[in-house]
Design a protein around this motif. Structure first.
Motif, PDB file in Angstrom:
ATOM      1  N   ARG A 169       0.834  -1.212   0.000  1.00  0.00           N
ATOM      2  CA  ARG A 169       0.000   0.000   0.000  1.00  0.00           C
ATOM      3  C   ARG A 169       0.865   1.258   0.000  1.00  0.00           C
ATOM      4  O   ARG A 169       0.631   2.195  -0.783  1.00  0.00           O
ATOM      5  CB  ARG A 169      -0.913  -0.001   1.225  1.00  0.00           C
ATOM      6  CG  ARG A 169      -1.828   1.234   1.312  1.00  0.00           C
ATOM      7  CD  ARG A 169      -2.380   1.410   2.707  1.00  0.00           C
ATOM      8  NE  ARG A 169      -1.318   1.580   3.686  1.00  0.00           N
ATOM      9  CZ  ARG A 169      -0.659   2.718   3.891  1.00  0.00           C
ATOM     10  NH1 ARG A 169      -0.952   3.787   3.158  1.00  0.00           N
ATOM     11  NH2 ARG A 169       0.285   2.790   4.803  1.00  0.00           N
ATOM     12  N   GLY A 170       1.871   1.299   0.860  1.00  0.00           N
ATOM     13  CA  GLY A 170       2.720   2.472   0.925  1.00  0.00           C
ATOM     14  C   GLY A 170       3.509   2.694  -0.354  1.00  0.00           C
ATOM     15  O   GLY A 170       3.677   3.834  -0.797  1.00  0.00           O
ATOM     16  N   ALA A 171       3.998   1.608  -0.962  1.00  0.00           N
ATOM     17  CA  ALA A 171       4.771   1.744  -2.197  1.00  0.00           C
ATOM     18  C   ALA A 171       3.907   2.250  -3.339  1.00  0.00           C
ATOM     19  O   ALA A 171       4.319   3.114  -4.115  1.00  0.00           O
ATOM     20  CB  ALA A 171       5.407   0.408  -2.559  1.00  0.00           C
ATOM     21  N   VAL A 172       2.694   1.709  -3.451  1.00  0.00           N
ATOM     22  CA  VAL A 172       1.796   2.148  -4.528  1.00  0.00           C
ATOM     23  C   VAL A 172       1.420   3.611  -4.346  1.00  0.00           C
ATOM     24  O   VAL A 172       1.421   4.402  -5.304  1.00  0.00           O
ATOM     25  CB  VAL A 172       0.544   1.257  -4.577  1.00  0.00           C
ATOM     26  CG1 VAL A 172      -0.491   1.837  -5.539  1.00  0.00           C
ATOM     27  CG2 VAL A 172       0.910  -0.158  -5.011  1.00  0.00           C
ATOM     28  N   GLN A 173       1.119   4.014  -3.134  1.00  0.00           N
ATOM     29  CA  GLN A 173       0.719   5.398  -2.892  1.00  0.00           C
ATOM     30  C   GLN A 173       1.881   6.374  -2.995  1.00  0.00           C
ATOM     31  O   GLN A 173       1.669   7.582  -3.076  1.00  0.00           O
ATOM     32  CB  GLN A 173       0.048   5.508  -1.524  1.00  0.00           C
ATOM     33  CG  GLN A 173      -1.290   4.796  -1.451  1.00  0.00           C
ATOM     34  CD  GLN A 173      -1.990   4.975  -0.122  1.00  0.00           C
ATOM     35  OE1 GLN A 173      -1.388   5.397   0.861  1.00  0.00           O
ATOM     36  NE2 GLN A 173      -3.269   4.636  -0.078  1.00  0.00           N
ATOM     37  N   SER A 174       3.135   5.866  -2.966  1.00  0.00           N
ATOM     38  CA  SER A 174       4.283   6.756  -3.105  1.00  0.00           C
ATOM     39  C   SER A 174       4.590   7.107  -4.559  1.00  0.00           C
ATOM     40  O   SER A 174       5.377   8.015  -4.818  1.00  0.00           O
ATOM     41  CB  SER A 174       5.518   6.104  -2.473  1.00  0.00           C
ATOM     42  OG  SER A 174       5.965   4.992  -3.250  1.00  0.00           O
ATOM     43  N   ILE A 175       3.983   6.380  -5.493  1.00  0.00           N
ATOM     44  CA  ILE A 175       4.193   6.678  -6.911  1.00  0.00           C
ATOM     45  C   ILE A 175       3.478   7.988  -7.248  1.00  0.00           C
ATOM     46  O   ILE A 175       2.317   8.176  -6.884  1.00  0.00           O
ATOM     47  CB  ILE A 175       3.666   5.528  -7.797  1.00  0.00           C
ATOM     48  CG1 ILE A 175       4.347   4.208  -7.425  1.00  0.00           C
ATOM     49  CG2 ILE A 175       3.882   5.846  -9.268  1.00  0.00           C
ATOM     50  CD1 ILE A 175       5.838   4.206  -7.628  1.00  0.00           C
ATOM     51  N   PRO A 176       4.138   8.904  -7.948  1.00  0.00           N
ATOM     52  CA  PRO A 176       3.489  10.184  -8.289  1.00  0.00           C
ATOM     53  C   PRO A 176       2.187   9.992  -9.060  1.00  0.00           C
ATOM     54  O   PRO A 176       2.050   9.061  -9.867  1.00  0.00           O
ATOM     55  CB  PRO A 176       4.546  10.894  -9.139  1.00  0.00           C
ATOM     56  CG  PRO A 176       5.853  10.276  -8.735  1.00  0.00           C
ATOM     57  CD  PRO A 176       5.537   8.845  -8.400  1.00  0.00           C
ATOM     58  N   ALA A 177       1.243  10.880  -8.796  1.00  0.00           N
ATOM     59  CA  ALA A 177      -0.065  10.785  -9.455  1.00  0.00           C
ATOM     60  C   ALA A 177       0.040  10.934 -10.965  1.00  0.00           C
ATOM     61  O   ALA A 177      -0.821  10.457 -11.709  1.00  0.00           O
ATOM     62  CB  ALA A 177      -1.014  11.841  -8.883  1.00  0.00           C
ATOM     63  N   GLY A 178       1.111  11.587 -11.445  1.00  0.00           N
ATOM     64  CA  GLY A 178       1.268  11.758 -12.878  1.00  0.00           C
ATOM     65  C   GLY A 178       1.414  10.449 -13.611  1.00  0.00           C
ATOM     66  O   GLY A 178       1.063  10.353 -14.805  1.00  0.00           O
TER      67      GLY A 178
END
Length: 281
Positions: A169-178
Motif C-alpha cells: 500500500r505504501g509503495a503504490v501510494q508513493s508513486i506520483p499521481a502523474g
C-alpha cells in the motif's frame, strides 16, 4: 525603496537531501558485532570451564558434540522462515492491493484484516494457530496429521502478511499521481496500469524493507519453541537438560545466537546496499 544594508535578516536556506548528513543515524549490524559475539562466547566458555567439576569435558568439546543436532533444529528455523515469508508475501500483496481498491467494501475489509494481524502479538497468533487449527485433516478415506511446525509457520505468516500489505500500500501510494494520469491518457485500464506501470516501480521501494522483514521473521522463529516446535531453541533446552551442567547455559545460548548472526548478517549487508542503491538523489 531605501536600502538599509542590514545583513541580520532571517533567511530560509534551500532544502537539500544531503544536508541531513550531520544527523546521527541508528547503528547498523556490522562485522564488529560478530567479533564481539565470538569473543563473548570464548570468554564464557573459559569461565564455564573454570567452574566445571573435575573430569568434565570442556565446554567447546561439548558444544561441538551437539552441533549436528543443533544444526537440524536451525534448519527447521530457516525452513519455517522461508515458508512463512512466501505465504505471507503472496497473501500480503493481494491484501495490499485490496487496500487501494476502488470498491469501498474491499478496501475497508482489507484495511481491517491488515490492522488486526499487524497489531497483534506474534506469540498470541502462534497460540491461536496451534490450538484452533486441526491436528489432522481428512483426505478421502485417510487422515493426515498436521505437524506442529506447519501450524506454527502459518501463525508466523499472518503478521508477515499484514506487514507486506502495508509495504504494498505504501509503495503504490508513493508513486506520483502523474504516472496514473499518463497511463489513463494512454487508455490503460486500472489493472494494466498497476501491472505494467505502478508495480514495477514499487519493486525497488519494497525490496529493502521486505528483506528487513525477513530478517525480523528469522529471529522471531524461536518463538515457536514456546508452542512445542522442536527447532533450535527447543533443542538447546533439551541439550542443557541432557547434559545437566549449569555452566553450559550461557555458552550454549551464545553459540545459538552466533548462528542467527551468521545467517542474518549477509541479509543486513544486502539490505543496506539496496537502500543506498535505490535512495532518492
Amino acid at each position: 525603496m531605501i536600502a538599509t544594508g542590514r545583513t541580520d535578516l532571517a533567511v530560509l536556506n534551500p532544502f537539500r537531501l544531503g544536508a541531513a548528513s550531520s544527523v546521527p543515524t541508528a547503528p547498523s549490524l556490522n562485522a564488529r558485532h560478530g567479533a564481539i559475539l565470538i569473543a563473548a562466547l570464548i570468554v564464557a566458555a573459559a569461565i564455564s570451564d573454570a567452574q566445571a567439576g573435575p573430569g568434565e569435558p570442556s565446554i567447546i568439546a561439548t558444544i561441538i558434540k551437539w552441533t549436528p543436532l543443533l544444526g537440524q533444529g536451525f534448519a527447521l528455523n530457516i525452513a519455517m522462515s522461508f515458508l512463512a515469508m512466501a505465504i505471507g508475501s503472496a497473501f500480503g500483496v493481494a491484501l495490499g492491493l485490496g487496500q487501494i481498491s476502488l470498491l469501498s467494501p474491499v478496501r475497508a475489509s482489507s484495511w481491517f484484516v491488515t490492522q488486526v494481524f499487524r497489531n497483534s502479538p506474534w506469540l498470541v497468533l502462534l497460540f491461536y494457530c496451534m490450538l484452533l487449527l486441526p491436528f489432522e485433516v481428512r483426505i478421502g478415506n485417510s487422515f493426515v496429521s498436521v505437524p506442529g511446525w506447519a501450524k506454527a509457520t502459518f501463525g508466523l505468516a499472518l503478521p508477515v502478511m499484514a506487514n507486506v500489505s502495508e509495504l504494498v500500500r505504501g509503495a503504490v501510494q508513493s508513486i506520483p499521481a502523474g504516472q496514473w494520469e499518463a497511463s489513463e491518457a494512454l487508455a490503460f485500464t486500472r489493472w494494466q496500469t498497476l501491472r505494467m506501470v505502478i508495480l514495477p516501480q514499487c519493486v525497488k521501494r519494497m525490496t529493502p524493507p521486505w528483506m528487513n522483514l525477513y530478517a525480523i521473521l528469522t529471529v522471531a522463529t524461536p518463538l515457536t519453541s514456546v508452542v512445542g516446535v522442536s527447532e533450535a531453541m527447543t533443542l538447546t533446552g533439551d541439550i542443557l537438560s541432557s547434559e545437566g551442567r549449569p555452566e553450559l547455559l550461557v555458552p550454549m545460548y551464545l553459540y545459538l545466537l552466533l548462528w542467527f548472526f551468521i545467517y542474518c548478517y549477509p541479509i543486513a549487508l544486502a539490505t543496506g546496499a539496496l537502500e543506498r542503491r535505490f535512495q532518492v538523489r
